[in-house]
Design an enzyme around this catalytic site. Structure first.
Site, PDB file in Angstrom:
ATOM      1  N   HIS A   1       8.079  -0.113   2.450  1.00 12.77           N
ATOM      2  CA  HIS A   1       7.845  -1.496   2.836  1.00 12.77           C
ATOM      3  C   HIS A   1       6.600  -2.049   2.160  1.00 12.77           C
ATOM      4  O   HIS A   1       5.773  -1.310   1.631  1.00 12.77           O
ATOM      5  CB  HIS A   1       7.685  -1.618   4.358  1.00 12.77           C
ATOM      6  CG  HIS A   1       6.372  -1.102   4.879  1.00 12.77           C
ATOM      7  ND1 HIS A   1       6.051   0.242   4.948  1.00 12.77           N
ATOM      8  CD2 HIS A   1       5.266  -1.775   5.345  1.00 12.77           C
ATOM      9  CE1 HIS A   1       4.835   0.380   5.444  1.00 12.77           C
ATOM     10  NE2 HIS A   1       4.329  -0.819   5.681  1.00 12.77           N
TER      11      HIS A   1
ATOM     12  N   ASN B   1       0.865  -1.173   0.000  1.00 15.94           N
ATOM     13  CA  ASN B   1       0.000   0.000   0.000  1.00 15.94           C
ATOM     14  C   ASN B   1       0.900   1.221   0.000  1.00 15.94           C
ATOM     15  O   ASN B   1       1.812   1.320   0.823  1.00 15.94           O
ATOM     16  CB  ASN B   1      -0.895   0.018   1.236  1.00 15.94           C
ATOM     17  CG  ASN B   1      -1.862  -1.151   1.259  1.00 15.94           C
ATOM     18  OD1 ASN B   1      -2.423  -1.511   0.238  1.00 15.94           O
ATOM     19  ND2 ASN B   1      -2.041  -1.758   2.424  1.00 15.94           N
TER      20      ASN B   1
ATOM     21  N   HIS C   1       8.022   4.490   6.018  1.00 18.18           N
ATOM     22  CA  HIS C   1       9.226   3.755   5.640  1.00 18.18           C
ATOM     23  C   HIS C   1       8.901   2.806   4.483  1.00 18.18           C
ATOM     24  O   HIS C   1       7.899   2.093   4.525  1.00 18.18           O
ATOM     25  CB  HIS C   1       9.749   2.967   6.846  1.00 18.18           C
ATOM     26  CG  HIS C   1      11.144   2.447   6.680  1.00 18.18           C
ATOM     27  ND1 HIS C   1      12.191   2.850   7.486  1.00 18.18           N
ATOM     28  CD2 HIS C   1      11.685   1.574   5.792  1.00 18.18           C
ATOM     29  CE1 HIS C   1      13.293   2.238   7.116  1.00 18.18           C
ATOM     30  NE2 HIS C   1      13.005   1.447   6.080  1.00 18.18           N
TER      31      HIS C   1
ATOM     32  N   GLN D   1       4.058  -6.013   2.429  1.00 19.19           N
ATOM     33  CA  GLN D   1       3.640  -7.058   3.363  1.00 19.19           C
ATOM     34  C   GLN D   1       3.407  -8.362   2.608  1.00 19.19           C
ATOM     35  O   GLN D   1       3.313  -8.376   1.379  1.00 19.19           O
ATOM     36  CB  GLN D   1       2.358  -6.650   4.097  1.00 19.19           C
ATOM     37  CG  GLN D   1       2.492  -5.384   4.938  1.00 19.19           C
ATOM     38  CD  GLN D   1       1.214  -5.042   5.668  1.00 19.19           C
ATOM     39  OE1 GLN D   1       0.739  -5.804   6.516  1.00 19.19           O
ATOM     40  NE2 GLN D   1       0.636  -3.893   5.355  1.00 19.19           N
TER      41      GLN D   1
END
Length: 357
Positions: free
Chosen positions: A195, A182, A193, A197
């Site tokens: 990233h 997202n 930050h 998932q």
């Protein structure tokens, strides 16, 4: 036991790499991926609460599932830069107790799905505890960046790490594994930050089950794509294409796909992995260029359930949520209640604009 760490050399599709495994005191796993062995002793790290509990409920009319995880109400929300939980060690206590790293994947501290989730006091509506895994994928130790700016080497490492996790999670019996990202506050991102998932489901969600059924029945997306004559194409590299599907539901929706039948990234060649990594950076770059600002989007890897092929065609799908500069695409009543989307930009026009930058 905490401190159980080692470096394992792994042969990737595109390049060799290493994985260092670290066991946290709370039982969660942290894996550090890099092109060289990762060195250094761990320091203090964030630990999870033992009180988390989730359950799965099924809607008998829609045939869909929902995960109920009340403990996620206390998850980290827009921390200050000094309190970034995905930063390397050196300031505040974080999830990653090392002074530097290339790429890290760890079990989420606030999971919706958890290995061996306790049955606890399940409600009468629960199908059972929400077993599975939720993992956080940290692209870089840097506090800022994107799939475009982290560079080709890091994108290849990301793909190699995801393949490693796909294989491990499938071996553990996962029904469906979905890496995703997202991007942007408009999508609800609460940790800036860089990233993504990974969710490892104990069931195959309805959209993926429908896709698997279509592919098993003989639908060939690669043949369809070849028949479009390039009208919907954005760019391509090394046997991998980026295009706006003619049935897109979001303005500027873009998919990346090997141009041959392929169930998942684990079945791609080294050349295709390099090409996929190139397009994973190029597509966000093109989207950012559309309106001169970072494009908020939802992105996911759509691969075969359980690692089985059955004709499934792997894609990476980007769902941008801006239809024009400063104008969000809202999912309002019609979309939410019927699943019928109203799209303001036709895919062929979107592809033409994305080809330009």
């Amino acid at each position: 036991m905490t401190g159980d760490i080692f470096n394992t050399p792994l042969e990737g599709r595109a390049r060799g790499f290493y994985r260092r495994d670290h066991a946290k005191a709370d039982g969660r796993a942290l894996r550090i991926y890099g092109y060289a062995p990762h060195l250094g002793l761990p320091g203090e790290e964030l630990l999870a609460s033992a009180s988390d509990q989730s359950e799965v409920r099924r809607d008998p009319m829609r045939g869909t599932y929902s995960l109920y995880a009340p403990h996620r109400q206390t998850r980290t929300f827009n921390p200050s830069a000094a309190a970034d939980p995905l930063a390397p060690a050196g300031g505040a206590v974080t999830e990653i107790p090392f002074s530097d790293f290339e790429l890290a994947i760890f079990d989420n501290r606030f999971p919706s799905l958890k290995p061996g989730a306790p049955a606890g006091a399940l409600t009468g509506w629960a199908e059972g505890p929400a077993t599975g895994r939720c993992e956080v994928v940290v692209y870089t130790s840097a506090a800022e960046g994107s799939l475009h700016t982290i560079g080709q080497d890091r994108r290849v490492l990301l793909l190699e790490a995801l393949i490693d996790r796909y294989q491990a999670l499938h071996d553990d019996g996962a029904a469906y594994v979905m890496p995703f990202e997202n991007r942007g506050e408009q999508v609800g991102v609460t940790l800036p930050h860089p990233h993504g998932q990974i969710y490892s489901f104990p069931f195959v969600p309805a959209p993926q089950a429908a896709a698997a059924k279509a592919f098993a029945a003989g639908y060939d997306l690669t043949a369809d794509h070849a028949g479009w004559g390039g009208r919907f194409d954005v760019t391509s590299a090394g046997g991998v294409a980026a295009f706006c599907p003619p049935f897109a539901r979001f303005p500027y929706e873009t998919w990346i796909m090997p141009t041959r039948r392929c169930p998942g990234p684990w079945a791609m060649t080294g050349e295709e992995i390099e090409a996929l990594a190139t397009l994973l950076g190029d597509v966000p770059r093109r989207m950012d260029a559309l309106f001169g600002a970072p494009m908020p989007y939802m992105m996911s890897f759509q691969a075969a359930p359980g690692g089985e092929s059955a004709g499934f065609q792997f894609t990476v799908q980007f769902y941008p949520i801006l239809r024009d500069a400063g104008r969000l695409k809202y999912l309002a009543s019609v979309e939410q209640f019927t699943g019928v989307f109203t799209v303001d930009v036709v895919p062929e026009a979107a592809a033409e604009r994305l080809r330009a930058p």
